[in-house]
Design a protein around this motif. Structure first.
Motif, PDB file in Angstrom:
ATOM      1  N   THR A 194     -16.589   8.092   0.062  1.00 31.96           N
ATOM      2  CA  THR A 194     -16.734   6.573   0.353  1.00 31.96           C
ATOM      3  C   THR A 194     -17.986   6.705   1.117  1.00 31.96           C
ATOM      4  O   THR A 194     -18.738   7.518   1.479  1.00 31.96           O
ATOM      5  N   LEU A 241     -14.895  -2.856  -2.599  1.00 32.45           N
ATOM      6  CA  LEU A 241     -13.754  -3.623  -2.172  1.00 32.45           C
ATOM      7  C   LEU A 241     -14.279  -4.891  -1.306  1.00 32.45           C
ATOM      8  O   LEU A 241     -13.366  -5.608  -0.964  1.00 32.45           O
ATOM      9  N   VAL A 272       0.802  -1.273   0.080  1.00 32.52           N
ATOM     10  CA  VAL A 272      -0.208  -0.207  -0.111  1.00 32.52           C
ATOM     11  C   VAL A 272       0.725   1.238  -0.155  1.00 32.52           C
ATOM     12  O   VAL A 272       0.606   2.098  -0.780  1.00 32.52           O
ATOM     13  N   THR A 306     -17.379   5.375  -3.554  1.00 31.92           N
ATOM     14  CA  THR A 306     -17.348   4.014  -3.096  1.00 31.92           C
ATOM     15  C   THR A 306     -18.737   3.798  -2.267  1.00 31.92           C
ATOM     16  O   THR A 306     -19.137   4.823  -1.644  1.00 31.92           O
ATOM     17  N   THR A 356      -5.279 -11.618   3.993  1.00 29.04           N
ATOM     18  CA  THR A 356      -5.669 -11.622   2.736  1.00 29.04           C
ATOM     19  C   THR A 356      -5.431 -13.170   1.917  1.00 29.04           C
ATOM     20  O   THR A 356      -4.122 -13.315   1.770  1.00 29.04           O
ATOM     21  N   HIS A 388     -13.121   1.956   1.672  1.00 24.88           N
ATOM     22  CA  HIS A 388     -11.863   1.798   0.885  1.00 24.88           C
ATOM     23  C   HIS A 388     -11.749   2.876  -0.207  1.00 24.88           C
ATOM     24  O   HIS A 388     -12.811   2.865  -1.078  1.00 24.88           O
ATOM     25  N   ASP A 389     -10.858   3.726  -0.480  1.00 24.58           N
ATOM     26  CA  ASP A 389     -10.986   4.640  -1.486  1.00 24.58           C
ATOM     27  C   ASP A 389      -9.504   4.810  -2.360  1.00 24.58           C
ATOM     28  O   ASP A 389      -9.547   5.659  -3.125  1.00 24.58           O
ATOM     29  N   GLY A 410     -13.560  -2.589  -8.730  1.00 25.81           N
ATOM     30  CA  GLY A 410     -12.853  -2.867  -7.275  1.00 25.81           C
ATOM     31  C   GLY A 410     -12.640  -4.436  -7.487  1.00 25.81           C
ATOM     32  O   GLY A 410     -13.010  -5.232  -8.225  1.00 25.81           O
ATOM     33  N   ASP A 437     -18.790   0.799   2.887  1.00 27.06           N
ATOM     34  CA  ASP A 437     -17.311   0.515   2.349  1.00 27.06           C
ATOM     35  C   ASP A 437     -16.315   1.822   2.476  1.00 27.06           C
ATOM     36  O   ASP A 437     -16.746   2.933   1.800  1.00 27.06           O
TER      37      ASP A 437
END
Ligand code: B1M
Lengths: 212, 298
Positions: free
Chosen positions: A124, A148, A59, A95, B215, A101-102, A177, A99
């Protein structure tokens, strides 16, 4: 190596100062803003996306690259505007509800800005009703939904249902996504799907009737 | 350290312990809408939350986790509950404590604060530390026997949470990180290895360390990961809580593919690799934990 290739490499490595400098050099040398985006920035981000998918980078590297691209776009956007190239399309993106997640959504949003779309980013956790209201308010050509989480895929389905039921003329819906597939997009009645930010531009153009 | 926490420490040295399984996915089965705020159930639907804790206790869990994963102000905020940190966390801890009685211990659950620390994100360490302290104070006030800082990806964030727990007087602090595969071995989403992650929190004073969630990690991955964690824990007890597979959407319903039997069979292998506490994360159910209890306790 061409300056465009250098720019791709600089973006992929998240080198902000180099990205800015190369963008300026390319523009000064007469390269059009569109070419800077399409042949410099986009291929750079494509490399990053591919490495992320293979878990070779994480990330932080992804975010740093995205930030470098954002800086370059800051230089490019006013030029696109100055050149009198009015955005041809207005797109709404967000989003889905539940959720947060962006990172991926922001990348798609940047790619669309780079393609000179007018982008309305709702952020989001966007409810179906908010997408619909924004699509109406901005006379959007396209609404983009990102999800996501497997648990928010039903919210995506519900949003598509509401948008379709509203029967807005000429509004296309695009989804994406990590857990989303073409099969799921078809199942819920979305008009388009793209697996990554790079292809999000060509998919959007295709939906709006342009041969990309 | 109160007597119950002291006993937990002793038991940990004496025998492998069993932790409970997923709370969130259990609440969803009881009607929590995806994306809705499960932490509100400590006050709005205590009887349903109680049912989940009771089921895990009956399954044989030694450790019950409070339903407070998203209990910091920043995570509650978007649900309009940012001002209810103390109320919700204390209520959740009280409820779990009441069910646990003298048969089990209560881990006060602390999840990620919901953003990213600078420079990656915009959050400042002092603000994040204050948010953790607010939550942990309430968890301890409600009767948590230890604090579980879970599903961490960023060692810097985990260190802030451990320090907050210590500052609030927690006598026993557990920390779990969440990993994925990479060509360079198991890493958190920030690219941190098990060795780096554990070193950071052990230096901050964590007592029990390990992994949860993840994950796309199989149970075989978890077995290898356990060995890495044990090597990096330098004698501290290791806890592992894998998911019961990865979530899939089948006919609009969310399914996890690891059956209770398959899931439980892995537990003795985790213990053989050196883990001291086993439990479950997303998708695991009281049936998974009951099956584990049979194999772990014989
Ligand atoms: C409109 O058209 C389009 C077209 C293309 C589109 C599109 C739209 N949207 C995306 N695309 C496409 O283009 C992009 C660029 O190529 C791509 O976008 P992506 O978004 O796929 O890719 C991004 C560029 C990079 N990818 C990402 O940013 C996601 C990375 C991972 C690590 C991840 C992150 C970063 C986070 N997380 Co979360 N997180 C994980 C992810 C695991 C992983 N390693 O992938 C995942 C997604 N998370 C998960 C989970 C469970 C959670 N997360 C949570 C929280 C978080 C953080 C806040 C810590 C952070 C988000 C930070 C942020 N601001 O976004 C929680 C949920 C919070 C919430 N309500 O949303 C929480 C529930 C964890 C928890 N227990 O708290 C898992 C989902 C499992 C599932 N399938 O349901 C997960 C796979 C990790 C795991 N444990 O397995 C394409 O998909």
């Amino acid at each position: 190596m061409s300056l465009l290739t250098d720019l791709s490499i600089a973006v992929a490595a998240g080198k902000r100062p180099d990205t800015i400098r190369l963008t300026q050099e390319l523009l000064a040398g007469g390269t059009s803003p569109q070419d800077v985006v399409e042949q410099g920035l986009v291929p750079g981000m494509a490399v990053v996306g591919e490495q992320f998918r293979r878990n070779e980078i994480f990330v932080p590297e992804m975010l740093v690259a995205a930030r470098a691209m954002k800086e370059a776009l800051k230089l490019l956007e006013p030029l696109l505007a100055q050149a009198g190239i009015k955005p041809k399309y207005t797109v709404v993106i967000g989003t889905v509800q539940g959720d947060l997640h962006d990172i991926g959504k922001n990348l798609v949003s940047m790619m669309w800005k780079g393609a000179n779309f007018a982008v309305v980013d709702l952020g989001t956790n966007v409810s179906a009703e908010r997408y619909l209201a924004a699509a109406r308010e901005h006379n959007a050509h396209l609404v983009g939904l990102s999800a996501l989480l497997t648990t928010t895929m039903p919210a995506m389905k519900e949003t598509v249902r509401l948008l379709k039921a509203a029967n807005l003329p000429n509004v296309k819906i695009m989804v994406g996504g990590a857990p989303i597939t073409q099969a799921f997009a078809d199942e819920i009645g979305a008009d388009g799907y793209s697996a990554d930010a790079g292809s999000a531009v060509s998919t959007a153009l295709r939906l709006m009737g342009e041969a990309a | 350290m109160n007597a119950r926490t002291a006993l937990l420490r002793q038991e940990l040295a004496r025998r492998p312990l069993l932790c409970d399984g997923a709370t969130g996915t259990q609440l969803q089965l009881l009607g929590l809408a995806p994306g809705a705020c499960g932490e509100l159930w400590a006050v709005d639907h205590p009887e349903r939350l109680q049912q989940v804790h009771q089921a895990y206790l009956s399954a044989g869990a030694d450790l019950l986790t409070t339903n407070t994963f998203g209990g910091t102000a920043g995570v509650l905020g978007p649900h309009g509950a940012g001002g209810r940190v103390r109320e919700l966390n204390a209520a959740a801890a009280r409820l779990a404590r009441r069910i646990a009685g003298e048969r089990a211990w209560v881990l006060g659950d602390v999840g990620p604060f919901g953003g990213m620390l600078e420079p990656l994100g915009e959050s400042l360490p002092d603000d994040v530390a204050a948010a953790f302290r607010e939550q942990i104070t309430a968890l301890l006030e409600g009767g948590a026997d230890a604090i579980l800082v879970e599903t961490m990806s960023d060692p810097a964030e985990a260190v802030l949470a451990v320090a907050a727990a210590k500052a609030c007087g927690a006598a026993l602090v557990f920390v779990t990180f969440t990993f994925q595969q990479s060509p360079r071995g198991y890493r958190t989403m920030l690219g941190t290895s098990a060795a780096e992650a554990l070193a950071a929190v052990l230096a901050a004073g964590a007592d029990v360390v390990g992994a949860n969630c993840g994950t796309a990690l199989s149970l075989a991955d978890y077995e290898r990961l356990t060995a890495e964690l044990v090597a990096a824990a330098h004698g501290h007890p290791v806890i592992v809580q894998p998911n019961a597979g990865s979530p899939k959407l089948v006919d609009g319903k969310i399914c996890y593919d690891e059956s209770a039997a398959q899931f439980a069979e892995a537990a003795p292998r985790f213990l053989a690799a050196g883990a001291r506490i086993v439990g479950g994360c997303c998708g695991s159910t009281p049936a998974h934990i009951a099956a584990m209890a049979k194999l772990v306790r014989g």
